[in-house]
Design a protein around this motif. Structure first.
Motif, PDB file in Angstrom:
ATOM      1  N   LEU A 130     -39.319  37.182  14.907  1.00 11.35           N
ATOM      2  CA  LEU A 130     -38.602  37.235  13.633  1.00 11.35           C
ATOM      3  C   LEU A 130     -39.370  36.527  12.517  1.00 11.35           C
ATOM      4  O   LEU A 130     -39.260  36.909  11.349  1.00 11.35           O
ATOM      5  N   ALA A 131     -40.139  35.514  12.873  1.00 14.26           N
ATOM      6  CA  ALA A 131     -40.979  34.869  11.854  1.00 14.26           C
ATOM      7  C   ALA A 131     -42.053  35.843  11.370  1.00 14.26           C
ATOM      8  O   ALA A 131     -42.404  35.862  10.185  1.00 14.26           O
ATOM      9  N   GLU A 132     -42.557  36.666  12.277  1.00 15.20           N
ATOM     10  CA  GLU A 132     -43.567  37.668  11.913  1.00 15.20           C
ATOM     11  C   GLU A 132     -42.950  38.810  11.114  1.00 15.20           C
ATOM     12  O   GLU A 132     -43.570  39.352  10.203  1.00 15.20           O
ATOM     13  N   ASN A 133     -41.706  39.175  11.468  1.00 15.73           N
ATOM     14  CA  ASN A 133     -41.016  40.269  10.779  1.00 15.73           C
ATOM     15  C   ASN A 133     -39.525  39.962  10.755  1.00 15.73           C
ATOM     16  O   ASN A 133     -38.815  40.243  11.723  1.00 15.73           O
ATOM     17  N   PRO A 134     -39.030  39.380   9.669  1.00 19.90           N
ATOM     18  CA  PRO A 134     -37.615  38.977   9.612  1.00 19.90           C
ATOM     19  C   PRO A 134     -36.633  40.134   9.771  1.00 19.90           C
ATOM     20  O   PRO A 134     -35.465  39.902  10.078  1.00 19.90           O
ATOM     21  N   ASN A 135     -37.082  41.370   9.556  1.00 19.00           N
ATOM     22  CA  ASN A 135     -36.190  42.525   9.667  1.00 19.00           C
ATOM     23  C   ASN A 135     -36.351  43.268  10.994  1.00 19.00           C
ATOM     24  O   ASN A 135     -35.893  44.407  11.106  1.00 19.00           O
ATOM     25  N   GLU A 136     -36.987  42.652  11.969  1.00 22.67           N
ATOM     26  CA  GLU A 136     -37.178  43.290  13.271  1.00 22.67           C
ATOM     27  C   GLU A 136     -35.837  43.369  14.002  1.00 22.67           C
ATOM     28  O   GLU A 136     -35.314  42.368  14.496  1.00 22.67           O
ATOM     29  N   TYR A 175     -31.376  41.667  17.686  1.00 27.04           N
ATOM     30  CA  TYR A 175     -30.400  42.055  18.707  1.00 27.04           C
ATOM     31  C   TYR A 175     -30.533  41.190  19.951  1.00 27.04           C
ATOM     32  O   TYR A 175     -29.541  40.628  20.442  1.00 27.04           O
ATOM     33  N   PHE A 176     -31.748  41.083  20.481  1.00 26.04           N
ATOM     34  CA  PHE A 176     -31.919  40.356  21.737  1.00 26.04           C
ATOM     35  C   PHE A 176     -31.684  38.858  21.560  1.00 26.04           C
ATOM     36  O   PHE A 176     -31.113  38.219  22.449  1.00 26.04           O
ATOM     37  N   LEU A 177     -32.084  38.305  20.415  1.00 25.52           N
ATOM     38  CA  LEU A 177     -31.824  36.880  20.198  1.00 25.52           C
ATOM     39  C   LEU A 177     -30.330  36.649  20.013  1.00 25.52           C
ATOM     40  O   LEU A 177     -29.765  35.679  20.560  1.00 25.52           O
ATOM     41  N   GLY A 178     -29.651  37.528  19.280  1.00 28.88           N
ATOM     42  CA  GLY A 178     -28.206  37.393  19.115  1.00 28.88           C
ATOM     43  C   GLY A 178     -27.478  37.503  20.441  1.00 28.88           C
ATOM     44  O   GLY A 178     -26.597  36.688  20.749  1.00 28.88           O
ATOM     45  N   ALA A 179     -27.848  38.506  21.244  1.00 22.87           N
ATOM     46  CA  ALA A 179     -27.213  38.672  22.556  1.00 22.87           C
ATOM     47  C   ALA A 179     -27.493  37.478  23.450  1.00 22.87           C
ATOM     48  O   ALA A 179     -26.608  37.024  24.199  1.00 22.87           O
ATOM     49  N   LEU A 180     -28.714  36.945  23.375  1.00 22.43           N
ATOM     50  CA  LEU A 180     -29.063  35.776  24.184  1.00 22.43           C
ATOM     51  C   LEU A 180     -28.215  34.574  23.794  1.00 22.43           C
ATOM     52  O   LEU A 180     -27.721  33.830  24.662  1.00 22.43           O
ATOM     53  N   PRO A 238     -24.522  36.048  12.674  1.00 23.51           N
ATOM     54  CA  PRO A 238     -25.303  36.634  11.565  1.00 23.51           C
ATOM     55  C   PRO A 238     -26.425  37.552  12.049  1.00 23.51           C
ATOM     56  O   PRO A 238     -26.734  38.556  11.393  1.00 23.51           O
ATOM     57  N   LEU A 239     -27.026  37.234  13.181  1.00 15.50           N
ATOM     58  CA  LEU A 239     -28.073  38.105  13.720  1.00 15.50           C
ATOM     59  C   LEU A 239     -27.497  39.470  14.087  1.00 15.50           C
ATOM     60  O   LEU A 239     -28.053  40.519  13.737  1.00 15.50           O
ATOM     61  N   LEU A 240     -26.369  39.464  14.787  1.00 11.92           N
ATOM     62  CA  LEU A 240     -25.781  40.717  15.243  1.00 11.92           C
ATOM     63  C   LEU A 240     -25.173  41.513  14.088  1.00 11.92           C
ATOM     64  O   LEU A 240     -25.169  42.747  14.117  1.00 11.92           O
ATOM     65  N   GLU A 241     -24.677  40.830  13.078  1.00 13.92           N
ATOM     66  CA  GLU A 241     -24.167  41.553  11.906  1.00 13.92           C
ATOM     67  C   GLU A 241     -25.302  42.269  11.180  1.00 13.92           C
ATOM     68  O   GLU A 241     -25.113  43.379  10.667  1.00 13.92           O
ATOM     69  N   ALA A 252     -25.598  46.425  10.636  1.00 16.64           N
ATOM     70  CA  ALA A 252     -25.866  47.093   9.364  1.00 16.64           C
ATOM     71  C   ALA A 252     -27.044  48.058   9.477  1.00 16.64           C
ATOM     72  O   ALA A 252     -27.042  49.134   8.887  1.00 16.64           O
ATOM     73  N   ALA A 253     -28.064  47.671  10.270  1.00 15.97           N
ATOM     74  CA  ALA A 253     -29.267  48.495  10.377  1.00 15.97           C
ATOM     75  C   ALA A 253     -29.119  49.615  11.398  1.00 15.97           C
ATOM     76  O   ALA A 253     -29.671  50.701  11.226  1.00 15.97           O
ATOM     77  N   ARG A 254     -28.387  49.345  12.495  1.00 22.63           N
ATOM     78  CA  ARG A 254     -28.232  50.325  13.571  1.00 22.63           C
ATOM     79  C   ARG A 254     -26.753  50.450  13.933  1.00 22.63           C
ATOM     80  O   ARG A 254     -26.287  49.904  14.931  1.00 22.63           O
TER      81      ARG A 254
END
Length: 346
Positions: free
Chosen positions: A230-236, A241-246, A258-261, A265-267
């Motif tokens: 996410l630091a490399e690409n904040p919109n990845e 998804y995986f960090l939010g689920a984790l 906030p990660l999952l929201e 919005a994107a998917r």
């Protein structure tokens, strides 16, 4: 924003339908997707069976990561032109965005191009037709994708020496980091996670490293890798998804939301996002907020027992006892069907 929308509509009304279609195509080519969607929809309001507008609208939805809308639009177009190769190919690709290889496979079979043959073989591989996929891939012109999936076919047939020889060919064709990445995908898809991790770490691909560490239950390291992604690409979206689920799985609901929201919005088509969001809200004691999310997840994934279990808990927390009992009964049924030998307490 309302002013500019009204202005755009007024300008559209002054155009002929062919002019409006051409302007929509130019907007799509320039990636002005909102403008293109508005124009294509106006074309379809005037001409509901305009094949070009339907096809391009499907492309637009695919670019917006809205595969369900893309599928509906391509299917509508195919009713007008059932044998159109471009529509068949694009519909298959939309199904692949949902990992629905079974639905994509017969579509690719109807298109006589090298790309379609390759995609058909990949779908055969992913739907268990390993021998047929291997035979087809061996006949295709050698490309990195062909070697990647051919190596996976060999792995699934327990032919590791041939798999490794095929993977070695990738290193002669591609930059080293890219070859390491594709090798990692082979081992990951074959559930050989130690091998996958070694390859992904060499590739420098933080997202895939994080996903593999989750599979190895090395969750703290996984979180670090996903944060790096996410630091490399904040919109990845996958990293979100995986960090939010984790976070949810580690009983850390607040940073998950906030990660999952952002993912929702994107998917908007995923079932896992409302499931984990619902579970997070439930963990915070917000059953009323959790319920509609879990109901959405249950509609999208009707055979996922964990979804129905969390839905039952939300209903129970809201005092809807009869509906909760029905949901718990559904969980028990799904678990019996998944493992008929399991003992279920009456």
């Amino acid at each position: 924003m309302v002013f500019f929308t009204c202005l755009a509509l007024l300008l559209q009304q002054g155009q002929t339908t062919p002019q409006l279609f051409d302007s929509a195509v130019r907007a799509l080519q320039a990636n002005r997707l909102t403008e293109a969607e508005t124009a294509f929809r106006e074309v379809l309001r005037r001409e509901p069976n305009n094949l070009g507008a339907l096809g391009n609208l499907g492309v637009l939805y695919s670019r917006q990561n809205k595969p369900t809308l893309a599928i509906d639009t391509y299917q509508r177009a195919l009713r007008l032109a059932p044998a159109e190769p471009g529509l068949l190919l694009n519909l298959g690709l939309a199904y692949l965005k949902l990992d629905n290889h079974a639905a994509a496979k017969p579509l690719f079979a109807r298109v006589a191009t090298p790309q379609a043959r390759e995609l058909h073989a990949i779908c055969q591989l992913q739907t268990g037709e390993v021998a047929a996929a291997r035979a087809a891939l061996e006949q295709l012109p050698p490309t990195p994708a062909v070697y990647h999936f051919l190596a996976l076919a060999y792995v699934r047939q327990q032919d590791l020496p041939r798999a490794e020889a095929t993977l070695a060919k990738l290193y002669a064709m591609l930059p080293e980091a890219q070859a390491h990445y594709l090798e990692g995908r082979v081992w990951y898809d074959a559930a050989l996670f130690d091998k996958a991790l070694a390859a992904f770490e060499k590739s420098g691909h933080a997202l895939e490293t994080g996903k593999t560490l989750i599979s190895l239950r090395r969750n703290d390291e996984a979180a670090t890798a996903l944060r790096r992604a996410l630091a490399e690409n904040p919109n990845e979206v996958e990293a979100q998804y995986f960090l939010g689920a984790l976070h949810v799985q580690q009983n850390e609901p607040k940073p998950a939301i906030p990660l999952l929201e952002a993912v929702a919005a994107a998917r908007p088509d995923l079932w896992g996002t409302p499931y984990y969001l619902g579970k997070a809200h439930l963990a915070l004691g917000h059953a009323a907020a959790a319920l509609p999310l879990l109901e959405t997840a249950a509609r999208r994934a009707p055979r996922e027992a964990p979804v129905h279990y969390q839905l039952a808990r939300a209903l129970q927390a809201l005092g809807r006892a009869a509906e909760a009992r029905q949901a718990f009964a559904r969980v028990a049924q799904l678990r019996r069907e998944a493992n008929p030998e399991s003992i279920v307490m009456k």
